[in-house]
Design a protein around this motif. Structure first.
Motif, PDB file in Angstrom:
ATOM      1  N   VAL A   1      12.707  14.247-129.552  1.00  0.00           N
ATOM      2  CA  VAL A   1      12.090  13.966-128.038  1.00  0.00           C
ATOM      3  C   VAL A   1      10.992  13.139-128.231  1.00  0.00           C
ATOM      4  N   SER A   2       9.984  13.458-129.193  1.00  0.00           N
ATOM      5  CA  SER A   2       8.728  13.128-129.106  1.00  0.00           C
ATOM      6  C   SER A   2       8.861  11.577-129.828  1.00  0.00           C
ATOM      7  N   VAL A   3       9.833  11.405-130.750  1.00  0.00           N
ATOM      8  CA  VAL A   3      10.036  10.103-131.208  1.00  0.00           C
ATOM      9  C   VAL A   3      10.543   9.154-130.033  1.00  0.00           C
ATOM     10  N   ILE A   4      11.280   9.665-129.331  1.00  0.00           N
ATOM     11  CA  ILE A   4      12.033   8.820-128.113  1.00  0.00           C
ATOM     12  C   ILE A   4      10.915   8.560-127.095  1.00  0.00           C
ATOM     13  N   ILE A   5      10.143   9.755-126.868  1.00  0.00           N
ATOM     14  CA  ILE A   5       8.891   9.210-125.829  1.00  0.00           C
ATOM     15  C   ILE A   5       8.017   8.364-126.276  1.00  0.00           C
ATOM     16  N   VAL A   6       7.539   8.367-127.615  1.00  0.00           N
ATOM     17  CA  VAL A   6       6.601   7.711-128.373  1.00  0.00           C
ATOM     18  C   VAL A   6       7.230   6.138-128.211  1.00  0.00           C
ATOM     19  N   THR A   7       8.597   5.933-128.443  1.00  0.00           N
ATOM     20  CA  THR A   7       9.092   4.716-128.442  1.00  0.00           C
ATOM     21  C   THR A   7       9.311   3.874-127.047  1.00  0.00           C
ATOM     22  N   MET A   8       9.699   4.711-126.167  1.00  0.00           N
ATOM     23  CA  MET A   8       9.695   4.206-125.050  1.00  0.00           C
ATOM     24  C   MET A   8       8.241   3.726-124.409  1.00  0.00           C
ATOM     25  N   GLY A   9       7.178   4.595-124.748  1.00  0.00           N
ATOM     26  CA  GLY A   9       5.750   4.631-124.333  1.00  0.00           C
ATOM     27  C   GLY A   9       5.190   3.378-124.902  1.00  0.00           C
ATOM     28  N   LEU A  10       5.433   2.963-126.365  1.00  0.00           N
ATOM     29  CA  LEU A  10       5.148   1.738-126.940  1.00  0.00           C
ATOM     30  C   LEU A  10       5.671   0.506-126.299  1.00  0.00           C
ATOM     31  N   PHE A  11       7.143   0.655-126.029  1.00  0.00           N
ATOM     32  CA  PHE A  11       7.527  -0.699-125.256  1.00  0.00           C
ATOM     33  C   PHE A  11       6.807  -0.768-123.933  1.00  0.00           C
ATOM     34  N   SER A  12       6.729   0.223-123.220  1.00  0.00           N
ATOM     35  CA  SER A  12       5.951   0.282-121.888  1.00  0.00           C
ATOM     36  C   SER A  12       4.413  -0.598-121.967  1.00  0.00           C
ATOM     37  N   THR A  13       3.911   0.147-122.917  1.00  0.00           N
ATOM     38  CA  THR A  13       2.456  -0.470-123.249  1.00  0.00           C
ATOM     39  C   THR A  13       2.555  -2.040-123.540  1.00  0.00           C
ATOM     40  N   TYR A  14       3.415  -2.431-124.444  1.00  0.00           N
ATOM     41  CA  TYR A  14       3.630  -3.829-124.520  1.00  0.00           C
ATOM     42  C   TYR A  14       3.953  -4.469-123.277  1.00  0.00           C
TER      43      TYR A  14
ATOM     44  N   ARG B   1       3.187  -3.656-120.484  1.00  0.00           N
ATOM     45  CA  ARG B   1       1.843  -3.421-119.503  1.00  0.00           C
ATOM     46  C   ARG B   1       0.900  -4.651-119.780  1.00  0.00           C
ATOM     47  N   PHE B   2       0.783  -4.740-121.201  1.00  0.00           N
ATOM     48  CA  PHE B   2      -0.349  -5.554-121.341  1.00  0.00           C
ATOM     49  C   PHE B   2       0.052  -7.108-121.336  1.00  0.00           C
ATOM     50  N   SER B   3       1.277  -7.260-121.509  1.00  0.00           N
ATOM     51  CA  SER B   3       2.048  -8.732-121.507  1.00  0.00           C
ATOM     52  C   SER B   3       2.292  -9.183-120.166  1.00  0.00           C
ATOM     53  N   LEU B   4       2.732  -8.201-119.405  1.00  0.00           N
ATOM     54  CA  LEU B   4       3.128  -8.853-117.863  1.00  0.00           C
ATOM     55  C   LEU B   4       2.049  -8.472-116.830  1.00  0.00           C
ATOM     56  N   GLY B   5       1.168  -7.498-117.367  1.00  0.00           N
ATOM     57  CA  GLY B   5       0.149  -7.200-116.206  1.00  0.00           C
ATOM     58  C   GLY B   5       0.609  -6.050-115.309  1.00  0.00           C
ATOM     59  N   LEU B   6      -0.168  -5.698-114.534  1.00  0.00           N
ATOM     60  CA  LEU B   6      -0.219  -4.211-113.796  1.00  0.00           C
ATOM     61  C   LEU B   6       0.946  -4.482-112.724  1.00  0.00           C
TER      62      LEU B   6
ATOM     63  N   PHE C   1       5.153   6.119-105.730  1.00  0.00           N
ATOM     64  CA  PHE C   1       5.777   6.781-106.818  1.00  0.00           C
ATOM     65  C   PHE C   1       5.538   6.090-107.857  1.00  0.00           C
ATOM     66  N   PRO C   2       5.386   6.773-109.049  1.00  0.00           N
ATOM     67  CA  PRO C   2       4.936   5.871-110.506  1.00  0.00           C
ATOM     68  C   PRO C   2       6.065   5.178-110.872  1.00  0.00           C
ATOM     69  N   SER C   3       5.805   4.159-111.580  1.00  0.00           N
ATOM     70  CA  SER C   3       6.943   3.396-112.201  1.00  0.00           C
ATOM     71  C   SER C   3       7.362   4.037-113.383  1.00  0.00           C
ATOM     72  N   PHE C   4       8.406   3.690-114.090  1.00  0.00           N
ATOM     73  CA  PHE C   4       8.957   4.183-115.248  1.00  0.00           C
ATOM     74  C   PHE C   4       7.764   4.020-116.376  1.00  0.00           C
ATOM     75  N   ASP C   5       7.454   2.850-116.319  1.00  0.00           N
ATOM     76  CA  ASP C   5       6.246   2.302-117.415  1.00  0.00           C
ATOM     77  C   ASP C   5       5.060   3.462-117.205  1.00  0.00           C
ATOM     78  N   GLU C   6       4.573   3.497-115.997  1.00  0.00           N
ATOM     79  CA  GLU C   6       3.441   4.266-115.919  1.00  0.00           C
ATOM     80  C   GLU C   6       3.958   5.728-116.344  1.00  0.00           C
ATOM     81  N   ILE C   7       5.048   6.287-116.039  1.00  0.00           N
ATOM     82  CA  ILE C   7       5.390   7.664-116.529  1.00  0.00           C
ATOM     83  C   ILE C   7       5.358   7.648-118.275  1.00  0.00           C
ATOM     84  N   SER C   8       6.056   6.824-118.596  1.00  0.00           N
ATOM     85  CA  SER C   8       6.352   6.557-120.169  1.00  0.00           C
ATOM     86  C   SER C   8       4.995   6.452-120.866  1.00  0.00           C
ATOM     87  N   ILE C   9       4.075   5.607-120.315  1.00  0.00           N
ATOM     88  CA  ILE C   9       2.871   5.557-121.030  1.00  0.00           C
ATOM     89  C   ILE C   9       2.071   7.037-121.071  1.00  0.00           C
TER      90      ILE C   9
END
Lengths: 223, 255, 401
Positions: free
Chosen positions: C15-28, C30-35, C344-352
């Motif tokens: 579960v942790s690996v899945i969450i962190v992987t999703m979070g890393l994508f979301s972080t990417y 977030r920073f490349s597309l903006g808020l 309501f928060p977006s997927f990226d907000e939650i996953s980060i």
């Protein structure tokens, strides 16, 4: 809504964790029925556990009310280690009608014999044959006798539990240190060890004067 | 305050032509955001809008408060009061915490959500133009003189006179004179202001005051707390030492 | 630990690996597309889940200063075993908060600006500085543990000398910024729902963080007892019920104080009629008070329950849930009506957010494995005394054997 969502997620994860543990056959520390409730460090590295589902009598026996109404009685960690490791010599017999204050166990530390008194009135239903003649390693697993009794262990005047029990046992151990000081012929030596923050050695009994075992019974094993 | 300038907007004179809206876009180099200016709303590319309420037209823009909440909350001082009284923004300082948007009692600041180097966007009362001796874009464009530009004390005088000379025509209140401590955009209208979508029920106290009341306690909390904790440290230490001494003398007696 | 053990998949590892992987994508993203594209924030809702979660993280990390003060300033050494876990928790909690703040900043590359550009009238400025100072304090408080491990003894001496001023400074910085998170909302009397808006917000925040911080330490003790067993080579990780009972009692006092203050606030400001208005806000307010205050006060008032680990665990979860509800109610629920938008928060907000929490737990594990985070009552105080005692005991037993 966000608040509910975050809270639900938090609780959901906790729930999943419980389920995962259940599947793995392990138990969560909060819900495991087993021991290690109140801990008190005595001998180096030795921890005294005070499980919260047990009651303790002033005569250093523990009591547990079973679901089937029987009461299990055993010797508490203080009793089983006070003057060295205790071995049980005798038990009350099956069918015997015990009075509160009557002898329930007889044990020995090294060559000195002590009597433990029954904390309740009742009729002995069964005796644990496994404990006679053996040293007690885990005081809570080796119950001694099962009684049919109408007395309630929840009487706070007679029995301790939880943090009361912990404080009481702590007190008993510090009383024991003074007791050994007073009754040991080589005062300086033992005394020094203790005040330095040291702990009781495993073979204290050999240090004691012969007659002091009676005082020990009076001081620590009476009800 | 005396030399500070502002805008007086008279709702009764506005015909909703949208000249101010167009000029604002032109002056600030903003792209077109809506075909129908009456349907547009404030955004990162729209600093003022004309709104239609039945027969009445009114405008929304930054009120340029005297003691702006946004200026007081900005931790890096990216939003400042200009010498003209305008509330201006320096994007180079901004870290993008958006506290100004949260704090603004009129909910005016907008954000460039779509970019990776976003700025806070809002009317700056054409500060550069004013400093160069020109009128703000919207005032210059207004064909009916619904918006007039001038020194604040003169504008207040004019507004008061209009309310007094024609009490039937005007709702007897100058919006922006006392709201949130007052500002540099004054509005007079024929109807109560909540009907025109303005935030009513604002205190006459400047918003930063609410925070200051808590902030001014910080030095005493810090000093008092420090003294209290130091005192407790010594007291409890002493107490423990006494207890220890007592214990060891008791112990010796026992031996 | 062998490589095989690390790679052996368990449920939570997967579960942790899945969450962190999703979070890393979301972080990417977030920073490349903006808020704008990656979050559900917009002009009416400038602050969302991330800021709300910052409040929660800081509130739950409060034990760092309360426990340190109890042990080092009030000299109640019974709580010694909690100090290191509490400080580590606080440090990791603050790290999560700082990371989330940077993610949330529109211009994260300017994150250092508050260091050189000052506006002392801003609560946010004060919070930023308190966060920086307090994180430094936490590093200083934890440094001896790290230095001990690497046997670098020289600096420990100096750290010992400054330790008391450092602890005092830590308590003051914590007091200031914990309450200042409440002060952030003092400037929006018209926007924040009156059920939560109060000139006493800073005090409410401060008291509730004390209760929740201690509850977090209790909750965490259960997690530690669950995750770090003797089998894995950990010592002193078992539940120390007498210590936790004491902490629970402090929670009870803080909860009652907070509740009385709420009652005073409602009566003093004439807000009682609000309680009968049927609305989402009212229901969430009731839920917050019920779960976070009334139920735990009720449970903790029974000595029997305070001493029962099952109830203690459930009570700590209640208090933590109460803080979660309170902080999100203040930062999101209470502002929804005035913004006119349902956020309501977006997927990226939650996953980060989830990724950062998982990383913090992982960091805790890593540090606990490698440094002496869990210590017993005696060991820290009396290393020398124990040393001599041991040698004497050996002599003693040798002589009489």
């Amino acid at each position: 809504m966000v608040a509910i969502f975050v809270l639900a997620l938090f609780l959901f994860i906790l729930l999943v964790d419980l389920i995962v543990l259940r599947i793995q056959g392990k138990s969560h520390p909060a819900f495991e029925p087993a021991l290690s409730q109140y801990d008190y460090l005595v001998h180096d590295g030795n921890v005294i556990h005070i499980p919260s589902n047990l009651f303790f009598s002033k005569g250093h026996t523990w009591l547990k009310k079973n679901k089937n109404g029987l009461m299990e009685i055993g010797i508490d960690p203080f009793g089983s280690t006070a003057l060295g490791t205790l071995s049980i010599l005798k038990c009350a017999e099956v069918g015997e009608e015990l009075k509160r204050g009557g002898m329930i166990f007889e044990g020995s530390y090294g060559n000195k014999t002590v009597k433990f008194l029954s904390p309740v009135n009742g009729i002995v239903k069964s005796v644990n044959p496994g404990i006679i003649g053996k040293k007690i390693s885990n005081p809570y697993e080796s119950w001694g006798v099962q009684l049919v009794s109408n007395d309630s262990p929840e009487n706070r005047d007679l029995f301790f539990s939880g943090s009361d029990a912990l404080n009481w046992i702590k007190n008993e151990f510090s009383k024991l240190k003074y007791f050994i000081d007073d009754n040991s012929p080589i005062v300086e030596f033992v005394g020094e060890t203790m005040y330095d923050g040291g702990s009781l050695s495993n073979d204290v009994v050999s240090l004691l004067l012969d007659q002091s075992i009676n005082d020990f019974e009076k001081e620590f094993l009476s009800l | 305050m005396l030399n500070e300038t502002g805008i007086l907007f008279d709702v009764t004179l506005c015909e909703g032509c949208g000249a101010c809206y167009d000029m604002c876009k032109e002056v600030n180099n903003l792209p077109e955001t809506n075909d129908d200016y009456l349907k547009d709303h404030l955004s990162d590319n729209t600093f003022t809008v004309v709104e239609e309420y039945g027969e009445i037209y009114t405008r929304k823009l930054c009120m340029h408060c005297n003691e702006p909440a946004c200026v007081s909350v900005c931790l890096v001082g990216a939003i400042k009061k200009s010498s003209t009284g305008a509330v201006v923004y320096d994007a180079d300082k901004c870290i993008g915490c958006r506290y100004c948007m949260q704090a603004c009692p009129h909910s005016i600041p907008r954000y460039e959500w779509g970019t990776t180097k976003p700025r806070i966007r809002k009317c700056n009362l054409c500060d550069d133009r004013v400093k160069a001796g020109k009128l703000p874009g919207c005032v210059e464009a207004c064909p009916t003189e619904a918006a007039i530009f001038g020194k604040m004390d003169e504008l207040i005088e004019i507004a008061k006179n209009r309310l007094k000379s024609d009490p039937d025509k005007y709702y007897q209140h100058i919006y922006g004179l006392e709201e949130a401590g007052g500002g540099h955009v004054l509005i007079i209208s024929p109807v109560p202001f909540e009907q025109l979508g303005y935030v009513s029920k604002l205190t006459s106290e400047p918003m930063p005051e609410f925070t200051m009341r808590a902030m001014e306690k910080i030095p005493s909390v810090a000093i008092g707390g420090g003294l209290f904790l130091s005192a407790m440290f010594w007291l409890t230490k002493r107490k423990n030492e006494l207890a220890k001494e007592k214990k060891s003398t008791n112990g010796k007696e026992n031996i | 630990m062998k490589i095989n053990d690390i790679l052996k998949p368990t449920f939570w590892k997967v579960v942790s690996v899945i969450i962190v992987t999703m979070g890393l994508f979301s972080t990417y993203y977030r920073f490349s597309l903006g808020l704008g594209l990656t979050t559900n924030l917009h002009d009416s809702v400038p602050w969302g889940l991330w800021i709300g979660f910052d409040f929660i993280g800081v509130g739950l990390a409060a034990a760092g200063f309360t426990i340190a003060a109890t042990v080092h300033i009030f000299h109640i050494h019974k709580y010694e075993p909690l100090v290191r876990p509490a400080i580590l928790t606080a440090f990791l909690g603050y790290s999560v908060v700082v990371c989330l703040l940077v993610v949330d900043l529109g211009r994260p590359e300017n994150f250092w600006h508050p260091l050189v550009m000052w506006n002392i009238h801003s609560v946010m400025f004060e919070i930023t500085w308190c966060l920086i100072c307090y994180t430094t304090v936490l590093i200083l408080e934890f440094a001896p543990v790290v230095l001990e491990k690497f046997k670098i003894k020289a600096p420990i001496k100096y750290l010992k000398i400054i330790s008391i001023p450092v602890v005092i400074a830590g308590v003051i910085f914590s007091t200031l910024h914990q309450s200042s998170f409440g002060s952030l909302y003092l400037i929006v009397p018209g926007k924040l729902h009156p059920l939560w808006y109060s000139s006493l917000l800073p005090v409410h925040f401060y008291i509730s963080c004390i209760a929740a911080g201690l509850s977090m330490i209790i909750f965490e003790s259960f997690l530690i007892a669950r995750a770090f067993t003797k089998k894995d080579g950990f010592h002193h990780t078992e539940l120390k019920m007498d210590i936790l009972s004491g902490a629970s009692f402090a929670v009870l006092i803080a909860l009652i104080a907070g509740f009385l203050l709420k009652i005073y606030d409602f009566i003093d400001n004439g807000k009682l009629p609000l309680l009968t208005v049927p609305s989402t806000e009212t229901y969430l307010f009731y839920l917050e008070i019920l779960i976070g205050t009334l139920v735990p006060i009720f449970l903790l008032s029974y000595k029997k329950l305070i001493e029962d680990k099952k109830w203690m665990y459930l009570t700590s979860i209640c208090v933590i849930s109460g803080l979660v509800l309170n902080r999100l109610n203040v930062s999101i629920t209470g502002l929804a009506a005035s913004s006119g938008v349902n956020y309501f928060p977006s997927f990226d907000e939650i996953s980060i957010t989830m990724m950062l929490v998982v990383l913090a737990i992982f960091a805790f594990r890593l540090i606990a494995k490698n440094f002496a985070v869990f210590v017993s009552n005696e060991s820290e105080n009396s290393v020398n005394e124990n040393g001599t005692a041991k040698s004497k005991q050996i002599i003693l037993s040798e002589r009489y054997e």
